[in-house]
Design an enzyme around this catalytic site. Structure first.
Site, PDB file in Angstrom:
ATOM      1  N   GLY A 249      50.227  50.606  17.990  1.00  0.00           N
ATOM      2  CA  GLY A 249      51.313  49.658  18.173  1.00  0.00           C
ATOM      3  C   GLY A 249      52.601  50.235  18.721  1.00  0.00           C
ATOM      4  NE  ARG A 331      50.184  43.389  28.344  1.00  0.00           N
ATOM      5  CZ  ARG A 331      51.478  43.551  28.230  1.00  0.00           C
ATOM      6  NH1 ARG A 331      52.212  43.809  29.292  1.00  0.00           N
ATOM      7  NH2 ARG A 331      52.066  43.461  27.055  1.00  0.00           N
ATOM      8  CB  CYS A 362      43.636  27.982  42.477  1.00  0.00           C
ATOM      9  SG  CYS A 362      43.319  28.130  44.206  1.00  0.00           S
ATOM     10  CE1 TYR A 391      45.154  46.440  24.494  1.00  0.00           C
ATOM     11  CE2 TYR A 391      47.353  47.356  24.661  1.00  0.00           C
ATOM     12  CZ  TYR A 391      46.175  47.189  23.962  1.00  0.00           C
ATOM     13  OH  TYR A 391      46.020  47.780  22.739  1.00  0.00           O
TER      14      TYR A 391
HETATM   15  N1  LLP Z   1      44.303  49.461  16.333  1.00  0.00           N
HETATM   16  C1  LLP Z   1      44.009  48.171  16.166  1.00  0.00           C
HETATM   17  C2  LLP Z   1      43.221  47.764  15.019  1.00  0.00           C
HETATM   18  C3  LLP Z   1      44.438  47.229  17.095  1.00  0.00           C
HETATM   19  O1  LLP Z   1      44.150  45.951  16.907  1.00  0.00           O
HETATM   20  C4  LLP Z   1      45.184  47.649  18.215  1.00  0.00           C
HETATM   21  C5  LLP Z   1      45.624  46.687  19.224  1.00  0.00           C
HETATM   22  C6  LLP Z   1      45.454  49.019  18.360  1.00  0.00           C
HETATM   23  C7  LLP Z   1      45.010  49.891  17.390  1.00  0.00           C
HETATM   24  C8  LLP Z   1      46.222  49.570  19.538  1.00  0.00           C
HETATM   25  O2  LLP Z   1      47.491  49.049  19.640  1.00  0.00           O
HETATM   26  P1  LLP Z   1      48.492  49.626  20.761  1.00  0.00           P
HETATM   27  O3  LLP Z   1      48.809  51.050  20.395  1.00  0.00           O
HETATM   28  O4  LLP Z   1      47.799  49.553  22.055  1.00  0.00           O
HETATM   29  O5  LLP Z   1      49.662  48.736  20.688  1.00  0.00           O
HETATM   30  N2  LLP Z   1      46.617  42.612  24.765  1.00  0.00           N
HETATM   31  C9  LLP Z   1      47.910  42.844  24.154  1.00  0.00           C
HETATM   32  C10 LLP Z   1      47.838  43.916  23.100  1.00  0.00           C
HETATM   33  C11 LLP Z   1      46.847  43.605  22.024  1.00  0.00           C
HETATM   34  C12 LLP Z   1      46.758  44.681  21.000  1.00  0.00           C
HETATM   35  C13 LLP Z   1      45.593  44.441  20.110  1.00  0.00           C
HETATM   36  N3  LLP Z   1      45.365  45.457  19.146  1.00  0.00           N
HETATM   37  C14 LLP Z   1      48.897  43.213  25.249  1.00  0.00           C
HETATM   38  O6  LLP Z   1      48.512  43.247  26.409  1.00  0.00           O
HETATM   39  O7  LLP Z   1      50.067  43.432  24.975  1.00  0.00           O
END
Ligand code: LLP
Length: 432
Positions: A249, A331, A362, A391
């Site tokens: 996150g 996104r 479209c 992403y």
């Molecule tokens: N661990 C778990 C259990 C997760 O659900 C996620 C992301 C991560 C780790 C990694 O999180 P990160 O470090 O990448 O923030 N599609 C969205 C982001 C969805 C994140 C889902 N889970 C976007 O494009 O912003």
């Protein structure tokens, strides 16, 4: 000036990524094109790994959350860097198996894993299954029994933290489809139920409080609540949970106003909290696991497009249309995400034209950026959208039957294809 340290401008006034001319890459591989700087990805892996060594005596594991960008090559890169991975589907797991990723370092997540996916994981000796709910617990136990195995599990727990981020990507709070709640006693309950089963071994707890977060406080709070929970489990049930997985996150810079926290600061902060809380409650220091996705790969990527039409609607706006869009980067349409963009073939020219960058699908909402400032843009220019390493490819689609762009990695001044461009034949391959 740029949102990523991978980028600079050469003497031809062209954008460079990892020291490689982006305009030449566009000529060589065509557009749209995803380009990623492998050296920066490796550097990011090391920052996290070194921080665990420095602040937590090496008693931890960094997992790459591969939903951010999954293909066989990236699994090889993070494997070489000594990381584990988080996978969330049979598809990601299968890709990792094919890349010969060491299965003991694979953590299998997901809020609704199918029996087939669980079976694939167990048959291949996946390291841990992060169990989301009580229904899944029973299925993991039964499938493990069928294969005569004892599966090591963690539980996905909602610590009830409201991390300040976009609503759609908030997952730690109680109204969430993910995991079991801490404050209602559901989490304690599921651990108790698991302790009675023969084919699962409870080894830890997991939480993930959201994505693109710029503050340390929610992570510190999560670390405290989760460590306390592990102590409660020890006190009430006599079960030692030896692993604490605090999810991912950590935010990255998309636009200049974004102010991410240095990644090692996260590790430092949560390490302190876990150490202190464990000491306070008289439990052994658990192994800590962190799962960054975006922050390992996001800043390392750019997407290159060719500008098609430039449509000026007097007193309204100028639409600059490119040869990609929501199919390679959904996104904006999903989250209203902001990006920085520039003209790669005139990279240092003054951005003095406010434009809306539109895709070719479209769909009116198919934009990449609204009111972006670009240098006087013309048909045939190469447009670079920055920080698209996470992403984007992983969330791409074939909407409008548009083939997905290839992914090129640059490293040590050289480029190579790691995912090929889809062809029209790929598009119809499953049609009967
Ligand atoms: N661990 C778990 C259990 C997760 O659900 C996620 C992301 C991560 C780790 C990694 O999180 P990160 O470090 O990448 O923030 N599609 C969205 C982001 C969805 C994140 C889902 N889970 C976007 O494009 O912003």
């Amino acid at each position: 000036m740029f949102v990523s340290e991978s980028l600079d401008v050469n003497t031809k006034n062209h954008l460079q990524i990892g020291g490689v001319d982006a305009v030449e890459l566009a000529e060589q591989y065509g557009t749209p094109l995803y380009v990623m700087d492998e050296d920066l990805i490796r550097k990011n892996c090391r920052i996290y790994k070194d921080a665990v060594d420095k602040y937590y005596d090496g008693n931890g594991l960094i997992l790459y959350a591969s939903k951010a960008f999954s293909c066989m090559h990236i699994y090889r890169v993070v494997m070489q860097e000594g990381l584990g991975i988080d996978v969330v589907s049979g598809g990601e797991l299968y890709t990792a198996i094919k890349a010969k990723f060491p299965m003991d370092k694979v953590y299998f997540h997901g809020n609704n894993k199918t029996n087939d996916e669980i079976e694939l994981a167990i048959k291949n000796g996946v390291g841990r299954i992060v169990v989301d709910n009580v229904f899944e617990l029973g299925r993991v136990d039964a499938i493990s029994a069928k294969h005569n195995k004892v599966t090591k599990i963690l539980f996905r727990i909602k610590p009830g933290i409201d991390a300040h981020t976009h609503d759609f990507i908030q997952t730690g709070q109680i109204d969430s489809k993910f995991g079991v709640a801490l404050e209602t006693g559901e989490a304690m309950d599921i651990v108790m139920q698991a302790s009675k089963l023969k084919n699962v071994e409870v080894v830890g707890a997991h939480c993930h409080i959201g994505s693109q977060i710029f503050e340390l406080e929610p992570f510190k709070l999560a670390a405290k609540l989760m460590t306390r929970f592990m102590a409660d489990v020890k006190d009430k049930l006599g079960i030692t949970m030896s692993e604490l997985n605090l999810g991912g996150g950590f935010g990255i810079k998309y636009v200049n106003s974004d102010a991410p926290v240095p990644y090692d600061e996260y590790i430092k902060s949560v390490s302190e909290v876990v150490k202190n809380t464990a000491k306070e409650r008289g439990i052994d220091m658990p192994k800590i696991i962190m799962e960054p996705g975006r922050s390992l790969v996001g800043s390392a990527g750019i997407t290159l497009y060719t500008v098609g039409s430039v449509k000026n609607i007097p007193n309204v706006r100028t639409y600059v249309s490119v040869d990609g869009g929501m199919c390679d980067n959904p996104r904006y349409i999903l989250y209203g995400a902001e990006y920085s963009a520039l003209i790669a073939n005139r990279a240092n020219d003054k951005p003095d034209m406010a434009v809306t960058i539109a895709g070719k699908c479209c769909e009116s909402g198919d934009l990449l950026a609204k009111d972006a400032m670009l240098a006087d843009v013309k048909t045939g220019d190469i447009l670079a959208v920055l920080a698209t390493g996470a992403y984007n490819y992983s969330m791409s689609s074939n909407y409008n039957r548009i083939p997905r762009p290839p992914v090129v990695m640059v490293s040590d001044g050289k480029s190579k294809i790691v995912v090929k461009r889809e062809t029209y034949d790929d598009i119809i391959r499953n049609d009967v």
